[in-house]
Design a protein around this motif. Structure first.
Motif, PDB file in Angstrom:
ATOM      1  N   VAL A 104      26.151  38.696 -10.999  1.00 22.68           N
ATOM      2  CA  VAL A 104      26.753  39.975 -11.337  1.00 22.68           C
ATOM      3  C   VAL A 104      26.292  40.398 -12.719  1.00 22.68           C
ATOM      4  CG1 VAL A 104      28.925  41.190 -11.746  1.00 22.68           C
ATOM      5  CG2 VAL A 104      28.759  39.536  -9.885  1.00 22.68           C
ATOM      6  N   SER A 105      25.852  41.623 -12.811  1.00 22.84           N
ATOM      7  CA  SER A 105      25.454  42.201 -14.099  1.00 22.84           C
ATOM      8  C   SER A 105      26.500  43.237 -14.494  1.00 22.84           C
ATOM      9  CB  SER A 105      24.079  42.851 -13.976  1.00 22.84           C
ATOM     10  OG  SER A 105      23.758  43.562 -15.163  1.00 22.84           O
ATOM     11  N   VAL A 106      27.042  43.100 -15.706  1.00 18.08           N
ATOM     12  CA  VAL A 106      28.065  44.020 -16.202  1.00 18.08           C
ATOM     13  C   VAL A 106      27.541  44.673 -17.469  1.00 18.08           C
ATOM     14  CG1 VAL A 106      30.435  44.263 -17.015  1.00 18.08           C
ATOM     15  CG2 VAL A 106      29.888  42.572 -15.261  1.00 18.08           C
ATOM     16  N   THR A 107      27.523  45.992 -17.472  1.00 14.68           N
ATOM     17  CA  THR A 107      27.030  46.735 -18.628  1.00 14.68           C
ATOM     18  C   THR A 107      27.946  47.919 -18.914  1.00 14.68           C
ATOM     19  OG1 THR A 107      25.612  48.091 -17.195  1.00 14.68           O
ATOM     20  CG2 THR A 107      24.630  46.116 -18.181  1.00 14.68           C
ATOM     21  N   GLY A 108      27.814  48.465 -20.122  1.00  9.31           N
ATOM     22  CA  GLY A 108      28.508  49.698 -20.471  1.00  9.31           C
ATOM     23  C   GLY A 108      29.974  49.563 -20.809  1.00  9.31           C
ATOM     24  N   CYS A 109      30.473  48.347 -21.011  1.00  7.76           N
ATOM     25  CA  CYS A 109      31.903  48.173 -21.300  1.00  7.76           C
ATOM     26  C   CYS A 109      32.251  48.773 -22.664  1.00  7.76           C
ATOM     27  CB  CYS A 109      32.266  46.694 -21.281  1.00  7.76           C
ATOM     28  SG  CYS A 109      32.080  45.921 -19.655  1.00  7.76           S
ATOM     29  N   ILE A 110      33.301  49.564 -22.684  1.00 11.08           N
ATOM     30  CA  ILE A 110      33.754  50.145 -23.948  1.00 11.08           C
ATOM     31  C   ILE A 110      34.357  49.064 -24.846  1.00 11.08           C
ATOM     32  CG2 ILE A 110      35.326  51.812 -24.990  1.00 11.08           C
ATOM     33  CD1 ILE A 110      35.094  53.479 -22.460  1.00 11.08           C
ATOM     34  N   ILE A 111      35.143  48.187 -24.238  1.00  9.24           N
ATOM     35  CA  ILE A 111      35.763  47.072 -24.963  1.00  9.24           C
ATOM     36  C   ILE A 111      35.446  45.798 -24.207  1.00  9.24           C
ATOM     37  CG2 ILE A 111      37.903  46.098 -25.882  1.00  9.24           C
ATOM     38  CD1 ILE A 111      39.126  48.844 -25.847  1.00  9.24           C
ATOM     39  N   ASP A 112      34.964  44.785 -24.890  1.00 12.59           N
ATOM     40  CA  ASP A 112      34.685  43.503 -24.250  1.00 12.59           C
ATOM     41  C   ASP A 112      35.976  42.874 -23.749  1.00 12.59           C
ATOM     42  OD1 ASP A 112      32.006  43.768 -24.725  1.00 12.59           O
ATOM     43  OD2 ASP A 112      32.060  42.659 -26.622  1.00 12.59           O
ATOM     44  N   PHE A 113      35.840  42.098 -22.672  1.00 12.67           N
ATOM     45  CA  PHE A 113      37.025  41.551 -21.999  1.00 12.67           C
ATOM     46  C   PHE A 113      37.853  40.657 -22.907  1.00 12.67           C
ATOM     47  CE2 PHE A 113      34.085  38.086 -21.585  1.00 12.67           C
ATOM     48  CZ  PHE A 113      34.856  36.941 -21.512  1.00 12.67           C
ATOM     49  N   GLN A 114      37.199  39.906 -23.813  1.00 14.61           N
ATOM     50  CA  GLN A 114      37.967  39.007 -24.665  1.00 14.61           C
ATOM     51  C   GLN A 114      38.894  39.761 -25.598  1.00 14.61           C
ATOM     52  OE1 GLN A 114      34.645  39.249 -24.680  1.00 14.61           O
ATOM     53  NE2 GLN A 114      33.763  39.118 -26.749  1.00 14.61           N
ATOM     54  N   TYR A 115      38.479  40.943 -26.029  1.00 22.76           N
ATOM     55  CA  TYR A 115      39.341  41.740 -26.905  1.00 22.76           C
ATOM     56  C   TYR A 115      40.506  42.348 -26.136  1.00 22.76           C
ATOM     57  CZ  TYR A 115      35.407  41.184 -30.064  1.00 22.76           C
ATOM     58  OH  TYR A 115      34.418  40.645 -30.853  1.00 22.76           O
ATOM     59  N   LEU A 116      40.289  42.658 -24.864  1.00 18.95           N
ATOM     60  CA  LEU A 116      41.401  43.127 -24.035  1.00 18.95           C
ATOM     61  C   LEU A 116      42.441  42.022 -23.846  1.00 18.95           C
ATOM     62  CD1 LEU A 116      39.458  45.157 -21.319  1.00 18.95           C
ATOM     63  CD2 LEU A 116      40.940  46.069 -23.109  1.00 18.95           C
ATOM     64  N   GLU A 117      41.969  40.801 -23.648  1.00 13.13           N
ATOM     65  CA  GLU A 117      42.903  39.673 -23.530  1.00 13.13           C
ATOM     66  C   GLU A 117      43.647  39.443 -24.848  1.00 13.13           C
ATOM     67  OE1 GLU A 117      43.798  38.123 -20.967  1.00 13.13           O
ATOM     68  OE2 GLU A 117      42.228  38.378 -19.464  1.00 13.13           O
TER      69      GLU A 117
END
Length: 206
Positions: free
Chosen positions: A133-146
């Motif tokens: 899976v390739s994930v691009t364009g995230c406004i906020i990285d998942f670790q910061y959401l956690e």
């Protein structure tokens, strides 16, 4: 006793904590994060106990809520350290899944603005059903959401802890005053009525 300011505030805070825990539980289930799922489940149970104790004037339930709140804050601090990789921790490990699976946070692929693509490599010697899976364009990285989720839990818990201690002190003061008044009533009730005997001089018989 009516709904005093501290008691109403604690009820409101417990309701917010319950909603926040339910929201977090849903996304942790989607990401198969078993350790947070267990923690969220305990949080939901204890917050319900605290809410019940506040409404029904049960200080013991609020004490349980207060003790758990301190543990819950500690757990969320650990989660923040885990996702920020503090002290040798790594967010790429399977710690949150109890090493049962290789799943990661649901927000890793479904965060705001994230574009998820399933890529099948064309290199020879690789199985056809293999993909990544390739994930691009995230406004906020998942670790910061956690981290944001855990920070909200810590903030609500700290405020709830303060108001829980305040409500417990109010309940204890009221119980002491009721016992004092009841003790006086019981004492006065148990006292036998005093008989007033009129003493008259006895004359000598002639």
């Amino acid at each position: 006793m009516g709904c005093c300011t501290g008691r109403c505030t604690l009820i409101f805070l417990c309701s917010l904590q319950l909603l926040a825990a339910l929201e977090r539980q849903i996304f942790d289930f989607l990401g198969f994060q078993w350790a947070p799922i267990l923690g969220n489940f305990l949080q939901i149970i204890v917050v319900i106990l605290g809410l019940f104790g506040t409404i029904q004037f049960r200080p013991r339930y609020i004490v349980v809520y207060t003790v758990w709140t301190a543990l819950w804050v500690t757990w969320n601090v650990f989660i923040i350290c885990f996702y920020l990789e503090v002290g040798g921790l790594s967010k790429e490990t399977d710690l949150m899944t109890f090493n049962i699976s290789m799943h990661r946070s649901w927000w890793r692929e479904h965060g705001p603005g994230c574009i998820r693509r399933v890529v099948r490599p064309s290199a020879p010697g690789i199985l056809e059903d293999y993909s990544y899976v390739s994930v691009t364009g995230c406004i906020i990285d998942f670790q910061y959401l956690e981290v944001i989720h855990s920070a909200i839990q810590i903030l609500l818990s700290l405020i709830g802890f303060v108001y829980a201690c305040y409500v417990i002190s109010i309940f204890m003061e009221e119980e002491d005053s009721f016992d004092f008044i009841g003790g006086l009533d019981t004492y006065s009730y148990r006292q036998p009525p005093q008989e007033h005997v009129e003493l008259k001089p006895v004359g000598r018989s002639k």
